[in-house]
Scaffold this motif. Structure first.
Motif, short mmCIF file in Angstrom:
data_model
loop_
_atom_site.label_atom_id
_atom_site.label_comp_id
_atom_site.label_asym_id
_atom_site.label_seq_id
_atom_site.Cartn_x
_atom_site.Cartn_y
_atom_site.Cartn_z
N PRO A 259 13.84 23.30 124.13
CA PRO A 259 15.21 23.83 124.11
C PRO A 259 15.74 24.10 122.70
O PRO A 259 16.69 24.86 122.54
CB PRO A 259 16.03 22.74 124.82
CG PRO A 259 15.20 21.51 124.75
CD PRO A 259 13.79 21.96 124.75
N ASN A 260 15.12 23.50 121.69
CA ASN A 260 15.58 23.73 120.32
C ASN A 260 14.84 24.89 119.65
O ASN A 260 14.99 25.13 118.46
CB ASN A 260 15.40 22.46 119.47
CG ASN A 260 13.96 21.98 119.43
OD1 ASN A 260 13.20 22.22 120.34
ND2 ASN A 260 13.59 21.31 118.35
N VAL A 261 14.04 25.61 120.42
CA VAL A 261 13.31 26.78 119.90
C VAL A 261 13.77 28.02 120.65
O VAL A 261 13.75 28.05 121.88
CB VAL A 261 11.79 26.60 120.06
CG1 VAL A 261 11.06 27.86 119.59
CG2 VAL A 261 11.31 25.38 119.28
N SER A 262 14.19 29.04 119.91
CA SER A 262 14.61 30.31 120.51
C SER A 262 13.94 31.44 119.74
O SER A 262 13.39 31.24 118.67
CB SER A 262 16.13 30.45 120.45
OG SER A 262 16.61 30.31 119.12
N TRP A 263 13.98 32.64 120.32
CA TRP A 263 13.30 33.75 119.66
C TRP A 263 13.93 35.08 120.05
O TRP A 263 14.65 35.19 121.04
CB TRP A 263 11.81 33.75 119.98
CG TRP A 263 11.46 34.02 121.42
CD1 TRP A 263 11.44 33.11 122.44
CD2 TRP A 263 11.08 35.28 122.00
NE1 TRP A 263 11.05 33.72 123.61
CE2 TRP A 263 10.82 35.04 123.38
CE3 TRP A 263 10.90 36.56 121.50
CZ2 TRP A 263 10.42 36.05 124.24
CZ3 TRP A 263 10.50 37.58 122.36
CH2 TRP A 263 10.26 37.31 123.71
N GLU A 264 13.64 36.09 119.23
CA GLU A 264 14.08 37.45 119.51
C GLU A 264 13.08 38.43 118.92
O GLU A 264 12.30 38.08 118.02
CB GLU A 264 15.47 37.72 118.91
CG GLU A 264 15.48 37.72 117.39
CD GLU A 264 16.86 38.00 116.81
OE1 GLU A 264 17.24 39.18 116.76
OE2 GLU A 264 17.52 37.01 116.40
N LEU A 265 13.11 39.65 119.43
CA LEU A 265 12.30 40.74 118.88
C LEU A 265 13.23 41.67 118.12
O LEU A 265 14.20 42.19 118.69
CB LEU A 265 11.58 41.50 120.00
CG LEU A 265 10.68 42.64 119.53
CD1 LEU A 265 9.43 42.10 118.85
CD2 LEU A 265 10.30 43.55 120.71
N GLU A 266 12.94 41.89 116.84
CA GLU A 266 13.73 42.80 116.00
C GLU A 266 13.01 44.15 115.98
O GLU A 266 11.85 44.24 115.58
CB GLU A 266 13.85 42.23 114.58
CG GLU A 266 14.48 43.17 113.57
CD GLU A 266 15.85 43.65 114.00
OE1 GLU A 266 16.01 44.88 114.13
OE2 GLU A 266 16.75 42.80 114.21
N THR A 267 13.70 45.21 116.40
CA THR A 267 13.06 46.52 116.58
C THR A 267 13.60 47.60 115.64
O THR A 267 13.29 48.79 115.84
CB THR A 267 13.24 46.99 118.04
OG1 THR A 267 14.64 47.12 118.33
CG2 THR A 267 12.59 46.03 119.01
N ASN A 268 14.37 47.23 114.66
CA ASN A 268 15.03 48.23 113.82
C ASN A 268 14.28 48.58 112.54
O ASN A 268 14.79 49.36 111.72
CB ASN A 268 16.44 47.76 113.45
CG ASN A 268 17.37 47.76 114.65
OD1 ASN A 268 17.35 48.69 115.45
ND2 ASN A 268 18.17 46.72 114.79
N TYR A 269 13.09 48.03 112.35
CA TYR A 269 12.38 48.24 111.08
C TYR A 269 10.94 48.69 111.31
O TYR A 269 10.03 48.27 110.62
CB TYR A 269 12.44 46.97 110.23
CG TYR A 269 13.85 46.57 109.87
CD1 TYR A 269 14.52 47.19 108.82
CD2 TYR A 269 14.53 45.59 110.59
CE1 TYR A 269 15.82 46.85 108.49
CE2 TYR A 269 15.84 45.24 110.27
CZ TYR A 269 16.48 45.87 109.22
OH TYR A 269 17.77 45.54 108.90
N HIS A 270 10.75 49.59 112.26
CA HIS A 270 9.40 50.11 112.52
C HIS A 270 9.08 51.34 111.68
O HIS A 270 7.94 51.80 111.65
CB HIS A 270 9.23 50.43 114.01
CG HIS A 270 10.28 51.37 114.54
ND1 HIS A 270 10.32 52.71 114.21
CD2 HIS A 270 11.32 51.14 115.38
CE1 HIS A 270 11.33 53.27 114.83
NE2 HIS A 270 11.97 52.34 115.54
N PHE A 271 10.10 51.91 111.03
CA PHE A 271 9.91 53.06 110.13
C PHE A 271 9.26 54.26 110.84
O PHE A 271 8.46 54.98 110.24
CB PHE A 271 9.11 52.67 108.89
CG PHE A 271 9.91 51.84 107.92
CD1 PHE A 271 10.63 52.42 106.90
CD2 PHE A 271 9.95 50.46 108.07
CE1 PHE A 271 11.39 51.66 106.03
CE2 PHE A 271 10.70 49.67 107.20
CZ PHE A 271 11.43 50.28 106.18
N GLY A 272 9.59 54.45 112.10
CA GLY A 272 9.10 55.61 112.81
C GLY A 272 7.98 55.33 113.78
O GLY A 272 7.60 56.20 114.55
N GLY A 273 7.43 54.12 113.78
CA GLY A 273 6.37 53.78 114.72
C GLY A 273 5.19 53.11 114.04
O GLY A 273 5.18 52.89 112.82
#
Length: 307
Positions: A221-235
């Protein structure tokens, strides 16, 4: 496959933005964990090689593109640990091999090219049956090396860290390393930690892939996560002058070599988020350098010395 005999080098990264925002940023140098089977690939492969041995299989077969870090690492692991290796390469054979494929071939890997349509169906019964007919029995490593054993192996990337960080960040291509880090934090005595996986690909489908890999894991419960998708620079493998300039300046300032597909994008994004005030003062962040530097030689052939 033996574990690396030392803890990863931890390097503090100080920038004008970290100083202004009062954020402490550290870099776990997994790019230094092995001279050839580098970074996250070391961890993804080690339990799979043990499984191949246990099953009595002497050939490793896997898939990848022409510049694949996984193809390179599998070839090097096969040479070191006495496996035959087969790389199924997406696309047509070129008359002159790029540095990645040449190094794999020099290490003894058999390169076998299939067209893109068949490659999309590479795990179908028909394709795998034909490959077995061609190469005999083999241990199948998936593209990118991500499977349950790879996730378990990647736990070591955090099990050996000083676990007093508010955030741990790393790049994500197939999601296996991110799942391993999340899982590793959940079985380690850590304070509350949030994992940010920076996607190297366009879109947010990796979020479901990571969740699927964690399906059988118990997440604390003290571990969480997310996916950041704003820095792929076009793919995937897309590069811009802004990213290339950042990577070169980072190397000159911090004496750390980055590559533009994974870790370069992650650190660009992370420092940009620090600049924009995403993290509170006194936040401690550990970023993981996942290696992948073998591909730089081929990229410099394409783009020149911009990194």
């Amino acid at each position: 496959m033996e574990k690396d005999p030392y803890r990863p080098l931890i390097q503090q990264i100080v920038t004008p933005d970290t100083l202004e925002r009062g954020v402490s940023l550290y870099l776990s140098r997994e790019d230094r964990n092995d001279p050839l089977i580098q970074g996250n690939k070391f961890h993804k492969l080690k339990l799979n090689l043990a499984a191949a041995r246990e099953q009595g299989l002497s050939t490793l077969l896997t898939f990848g593109g022409a510049y694949s870090n996984h193809i390179y690492a599998t070839a090097m692991a096969g040479k070191r640990f006495g496996f035959e290796t087969v790389g199924i390469i997406r696309g047509e054979k070129h008359p002159v091999l790029n540095p990645t494929l040449q190094a794999a071939a020099n290490a003894g890997m058999t390169l076998y090219y299939i067209d893109r349509e068949r490659y999309r169906n590479k795990y179908s019964e028909e394709v795998l049956r034909n490959l077995t007919h061609e190469f005999g029995d083999f241990y199948l490593l998936p593209e990118g090396g991500t499977n349950k054993l790879a996730v378990q192996g990647c736990r070591d990337m955090v099990k050996r860290l000083p676990l007093h960080f508010d955030f741990i960040t790393l790049p994500a291509g197939t999601g296996g390393s991110a799942a391993g880090v999340i899982s590793g934090l959940s079985i380690a005595p850590t304070v509350s930690t949030h994992v940010i996986a920076f996607s190297a690909l366009k879109g947010d489908f990796l979020k479901n892939d990571i969740a699927d890999l964690l399906q059988d894991e118990v997440i604390a419960p003290n571990v969480s996560w997310e996916l950041e998708t704003n820095y792929h620079f076009g793919g995937y493998a897309k590069i811009t002058p802004q990213l290339a300039t950042f990577i070169k300046e980072f190397r000159l300032t911090h004496d750390v070599v980055l590559e533009p597909v994974y870790t370069g994008k992650m650190l660009f994004g992370l420092i940009d988020m620090i600049r924009k005030g995403r993290f509170e003062k006194d936040t401690r962040i550990m970023a993981i350098h996942t290696g992948g530097l073998q591909g730089l030689e081929g990229m410099r052939e394409q783009y020149g010395d911009v990194f």
